[in-house]
Design a protein around this motif. Structure first.
Motif, mmCIF file in Angstrom:
data_model
loop_
_atom_site.group_PDB
_atom_site.id
_atom_site.type_symbol
_atom_site.label_atom_id
_atom_site.label_comp_id
_atom_site.label_asym_id
_atom_site.label_seq_id
_atom_site.Cartn_x
_atom_site.Cartn_y
_atom_site.Cartn_z
ATOM 1 N N VAL A 159 0.180 9.058 5.024
ATOM 2 C CA VAL A 159 0.457 7.837 5.788
ATOM 3 C C VAL A 159 1.487 8.133 6.877
ATOM 4 O O VAL A 159 1.307 7.753 8.035
ATOM 5 C CB VAL A 159 0.946 6.691 4.867
ATOM 6 N N ALA A 160 2.573 8.821 6.510
ATOM 7 C CA ALA A 160 3.604 9.160 7.498
ATOM 8 C C ALA A 160 3.003 9.991 8.634
ATOM 9 O O ALA A 160 3.263 9.715 9.814
ATOM 10 C CB ALA A 160 4.754 9.908 6.831
ATOM 11 N N ALA A 161 2.201 10.979 8.304
ATOM 12 C CA ALA A 161 1.582 11.828 9.329
ATOM 13 C C ALA A 161 0.653 11.015 10.230
ATOM 14 O O ALA A 161 0.563 11.275 11.434
ATOM 15 C CB ALA A 161 0.823 12.975 8.667
ATOM 16 N N SER A 162 -0.001 10.007 9.666
ATOM 17 C CA SER A 162 -0.926 9.183 10.458
ATOM 18 C C SER A 162 -0.190 8.320 11.476
ATOM 19 O O SER A 162 -0.799 7.807 12.410
ATOM 20 C CB SER A 162 -1.774 8.292 9.539
ATOM 21 N N LEU A 192 9.999 4.135 7.920
ATOM 22 C CA LEU A 192 8.820 4.997 7.793
ATOM 23 C C LEU A 192 8.593 5.398 6.340
ATOM 24 O O LEU A 192 7.464 5.347 5.844
ATOM 25 C CB LEU A 192 8.964 6.248 8.667
ATOM 26 N N THR A 193 9.662 5.780 5.641
ATOM 27 C CA THR A 193 9.497 6.180 4.243
ATOM 28 C C THR A 193 9.115 4.986 3.373
ATOM 29 O O THR A 193 8.241 5.095 2.518
ATOM 30 C CB THR A 193 10.769 6.869 3.707
ATOM 31 N N LEU A 194 9.739 3.838 3.625
ATOM 32 C CA LEU A 194 9.411 2.621 2.880
ATOM 33 C C LEU A 194 7.941 2.270 3.081
ATOM 34 O O LEU A 194 7.212 2.015 2.119
ATOM 35 C CB LEU A 194 10.306 1.472 3.359
ATOM 36 N N TYR A 212 5.455 4.942 1.433
ATOM 37 C CA TYR A 212 5.376 4.837 -0.024
ATOM 38 C C TYR A 212 4.787 3.506 -0.475
ATOM 39 O O TYR A 212 4.093 3.439 -1.485
ATOM 40 C CB TYR A 212 6.734 5.120 -0.673
ATOM 41 N N LYS A 213 5.035 2.450 0.280
ATOM 42 C CA LYS A 213 4.421 1.157 -0.058
ATOM 43 C C LYS A 213 2.903 1.259 0.016
ATOM 44 O O LYS A 213 2.195 0.771 -0.866
ATOM 45 C CB LYS A 213 4.930 0.065 0.887
ATOM 46 N N ARG A 214 2.406 1.923 1.042
ATOM 47 C CA ARG A 214 0.955 2.125 1.188
ATOM 48 C C ARG A 214 0.407 3.005 0.066
ATOM 49 O O ARG A 214 -0.770 2.950 -0.258
ATOM 50 C CB ARG A 214 0.627 2.748 2.546
ATOM 51 N N ALA A 215 1.276 3.813 -0.527
ATOM 52 C CA ALA A 215 0.871 4.676 -1.647
ATOM 53 C C ALA A 215 1.053 3.982 -2.996
ATOM 54 O O ALA A 215 0.784 4.570 -4.034
ATOM 55 C CB ALA A 215 1.675 5.975 -1.614
#
Length: 158
Positions: free
Chosen positions: A51-54, A75-77, A80-83
């Motif tokens: 997700v971060a790379a996208s 970005l990290t929040l 990880y939320k998407r994960a």
């Protein structure tokens, strides 16, 4: 049921169940004797990393947590939320919430915390080979960078 217990039970019931079938039913497979750390990072860490790379190229904005603009902890929040994992809002709060690990134990998807004087001031997602995905500062954007200092701590999202 864990993957380690699921596979033998599937194999004993079905005889010749393929590894691919067992993986489809059980999720992830671990090799016998695999380190618990491999399990701890899990697929959610890889998902968060993806997700971060996208979000490459998304502009930095202080206080933003996506989906089109981010600050570092946003970005990290968001990733990880998407994960499927929940993190608090700030880099320091995220550090306090993670399981602290050594540099030798770090894995792709772990969080990298930059610190000074005992306080965390920046966070990114470890991409491997000494690099992180992060949203660094005003006038910048989400990008892949080398870790530029030795003053980092690592944390694994639980």
């Amino acid at each position: 049921m864990t993957a380690q217990k699921l596979v033998p039970s599937l194999l004993s019931r079905a005889g010749a169940v393929s590894v691919l079938t067992a993986a489809a039913v059980g999720g992830t497979l671990l090799a016998p004797g695999a380190a618990p750390e491999a399990r701890a990072a899990g697929s959610y860490a890889n998902t968060a990393l993806g997700v971060a790379a996208s979000k490459k190229g998304a502009p930095y904005k202080y206080g933003a947590a996506g989906p089109h603009r981010f600050d570092c902890s946003g970005l990290t929040l968001y990733s990880y939320k998407r994960a499927g994992k929940t993190l608090p809002r700030t880099a320091q709060q995220q550090y306090n919430r993670t399981r602290h690990i050594s540099a030798a134990s770090r894995a792709r998807g772990d969080l990298v915390f930059f610190h000074s004087g005992g306080r965390v001031y920046h966070v990114g997602i470890y991409a491997g080979n000494g690099k992180i995905w992060h949203s660094p500062k005003k006038g910048s954007w989400v990008k892949l960078d080398r870790i530029w200092t030795s003053k980092v701590w690592y944390g694994r999202v639980r």
